[in-house]
Design an enzyme around this catalytic site. Structure first.
Site, PDB file in Angstrom:
ATOM      1  CG  HIS A  10      -1.761   1.203   1.383  1.00  0.00           C
ATOM      2  ND1 HIS A  10      -3.043   1.295   0.880  1.00  0.00           N
ATOM      3  CD2 HIS A  10      -1.511   2.395   1.985  1.00  0.00           C
ATOM      4  CE1 HIS A  10      -3.547   2.490   1.160  1.00  0.00           C
ATOM      5  NE2 HIS A  10      -2.632   3.173   1.838  1.00  0.00           N
ATOM      6  CD  GLU A  11       1.859   3.307   3.623  1.00  0.00           C
ATOM      7  OE1 GLU A  11       2.064   4.426   3.117  1.00  0.00           O
ATOM      8  OE2 GLU A  11       0.822   3.033   4.224  1.00  0.00           O
TER       9      GLU A  11
ATOM     10  CG  HIS B 153       0.111   6.193  -0.551  1.00  0.00           C
ATOM     11  ND1 HIS B 153      -0.927   6.965  -1.012  1.00  0.00           N
ATOM     12  CD2 HIS B 153      -0.381   5.482   0.491  1.00  0.00           C
ATOM     13  CE1 HIS B 153      -2.005   6.740  -0.275  1.00  0.00           C
ATOM     14  NE2 HIS B 153      -1.703   5.843   0.641  1.00  0.00           N
TER      15      HIS B 153
ATOM     16  CD  GLU C 132      -5.160   6.076   2.142  1.00  0.00           C
ATOM     17  OE1 GLU C 132      -5.269   4.994   2.737  1.00  0.00           O
ATOM     18  OE2 GLU C 132      -4.073   6.539   1.791  1.00  0.00           O
TER      19      GLU C 132
ATOM     20  CG  ASP D  45      -6.906   0.789  -0.124  1.00  0.00           C
ATOM     21  OD1 ASP D  45      -5.830   0.892   0.500  1.00  0.00           O
ATOM     22  OD2 ASP D  45      -8.006   1.129   0.349  1.00  0.00           O
TER      23      ASP D  45
END
Length: 477
Positions: free
Chosen positions: A128-129, A132, A193, A197
């Site tokens: 997930h990070e 980003h 977000e 995901d």
């Protein structure tokens, strides 16, 4: 508060840097490059990381670091990152948290291993990070913020830094530095977000990891939040988990391929057990727990926990007996063999530890944990030149590893190489953002007798580098 989340998310992830293309050029189809280049993101991230290393306690566990670093790079291979210069920082913090700062700084609290019950759940957070970072959500949020009002990234990163060392103070600083955002900013954050995901689960599937691990981890986080009182973990403050988000992630996961077999990882189980012992506030209680568990269940993982707890309590015979109870296949595992070497190091059986680790070094050349422990064994055996050789090789692969530089300065001191000691200490102080101490070491080095022309040239260059780092740490945009 959603803007905080973005900067922290686009601000959540050390390992060996990889070479890449010229990052000064705008990325095709990447409009954020006109706002802040990948190269500038990297410089800002490195400057911020120096302050983080000097402000928050780092986890000094080579086995855990090695495991997390390998997992990070496994996931990176399936990410959309354009700049793969990553720097993993593992914090000695028992809380559930992880973060990725623009420029490839990946931060993981040791406590994240306590919150995940399976490796794929841990991997889902990291994926997930990385999403980003790959989608450059930070730069996009920076552009959005600038449309609404003046924005200072240095102030935001400073607030994140405070949160890493002191959550309450950090959130107070963030609340002070950023006012309530308009509804458009909130929606912008939610979109990022959702994208993180989606891409994170897609990358998990490509890495042959069950994408259902992400909604499973979300559900675990939501459940744990109910027992946290009024203040949830820092990660949940910046990564709010809702029923709709869990439902959405479950729906997305159902559309992705899943591995044909369930993923099990002895690496994860052993590392997680190490963290359980490490973060136990009462070492004797941890020892008693595993002693009791081995009597009732006789599970191998409990015997491993007993061995790690016994080493921590200097009960070396108990640790040795516990390791002998492990199955033969477990005793061939690298992490178990490294734990056997840790036992010898703790008992100050330096020559025995050196022999064990030399054998591992021949089987697993250039392995981070093997080299770290072998250097310690050589230093304990008063063989600093051998330690220096190992550490010089290690720091080439991990140039930002503070443990390697610290051990190198100690080994050089043991070998009586005064000028080189100062130089290694300068590098260590630069990595931990202690600029004044770095400059002082340069002064000390200049006072040493018998300086060669090469020594003098190196010290001049170190001073130039130190002043450059000082300027970069003041950088803002």
């Amino acid at each position: 508060m959603r803007l905080i989340h973005f900067i922290l998310c686009a601000a959540m992830l050390s390992g060996s840097p990889l070479s890449g293309a010229d990052n000064n050029l705008p990325v095709i189809a990447d409009t954020t490059s006109s706002i802040i280049s990948l190269e500038k993101e990297h410089r800002v991230g490195q400057a911020w990381a120096r302050t983080l290393r000097g402000s928050a306690p780092l986890l000094n566990d080579p086995i855990t670091y090695s495991y997390l670093n390998d997992l990070l790079w496994q996931l990176t291979a399936h990410s959309q990152l354009q700049d793969k210069r990553l720097d993993l920082i593992v914090l000695d913090n028992p809380t559930l948290n992880a973060f990725a700062v623009p420029g490839g700084i990946v931060g993981i609290h040791g406590g994240l291993l306590l919150s995940a019950e399976k490796e794929d759940e841990l991997a889902s957070v990291i994926a997930h990070e990385l999403a980003h970072l790959s989608q450059r959500h930070f730069a996009a949020q920076l552009e959005e913020s600038r449309r609404n009002r003046p924005f200072t990234m240095a102030a935001m990163l400073a607030s994140i830094l405070i949160a890493a060392a002191d959550s309450q103070a950090g959130m107070a600083a963030i609340t002070t530095s950023i006012a309530a955002q308009q509804s458009s900013s909130l929606a912008f954050s939610r979109l990022n977000e959702q994208e993180a995901d989606r891409i994170g689960m897609q990358n998990l599937a490509e890495a042959d990891i069950d994408p259902n691990a992400m909604p499973r981890m979300f559900s675990r986080m939501q459940q744990s939040q109910r027992f946290q009182g009024s203040r949830p973990p820092e990660f949940l403050l910046t990564h709010p988990v809702t029923e709709s988000r869990i439902a959405d992630s479950l729906n997305r996961a159902s559309q992705l391929p899943t591995p044909s077999t369930s993923r099990t990882s002895l690496d994860f189980d052993l590392t997680r057990t190490r963290m359980v012992v490490h973060f136990s506030s009462n070492p004797q209680k941890a020892l008693n727990h595993y002693r009791s568990a081995t009597k009732s269940t006789q599970q191998p993982l409990d015997y491993y926990g007993l061995a790690v707890a016994a080493i921590r309590m200097n009960q070396f015979k108990l640790a040795e007996n516990a390791l002998k109870k492990l199955p033969a296949s477990w005793r061939q595992h690298l992490f178990v063999k490294l734990t056997e070497a840790e036992l010898q190091l703790a008992a100050e059986a330096w020559l025995t530890a050196s022999k064990q680790l030399e054998e591992l070094n021949s089987l697993f050349p250039d392995h981070y944990a093997v080299e770290q422990l072998l250097a310690k064994a050589y230093m304990g055996a008063e063989q600093p030149d051998k330690a220096i050789s190992i550490l010089n090789r290690l720091k080439k692969d991990y140039p930002t590893d503070t443990n390697a530089w610290y051990l190198l300065s100690e080994a050089l001191g043991q070998a009586g190489k005064a000028v080189a000691v100062h130089q290694a200490r300068v590098e260590y102080f630069l990595l931990t953002g202690q600029i004044d101490k770095a400059l002082q070491q340069i002064i000390y080095a200049h006072r040493e007798s018998g300086l060669t022309s090469s020594d003098k040239a190196r010290l001049i260059q170190l001073e130039i580098d130190t002043k450059r780092v000082r300027d970069e740490m003041k950088m803002d945009f």
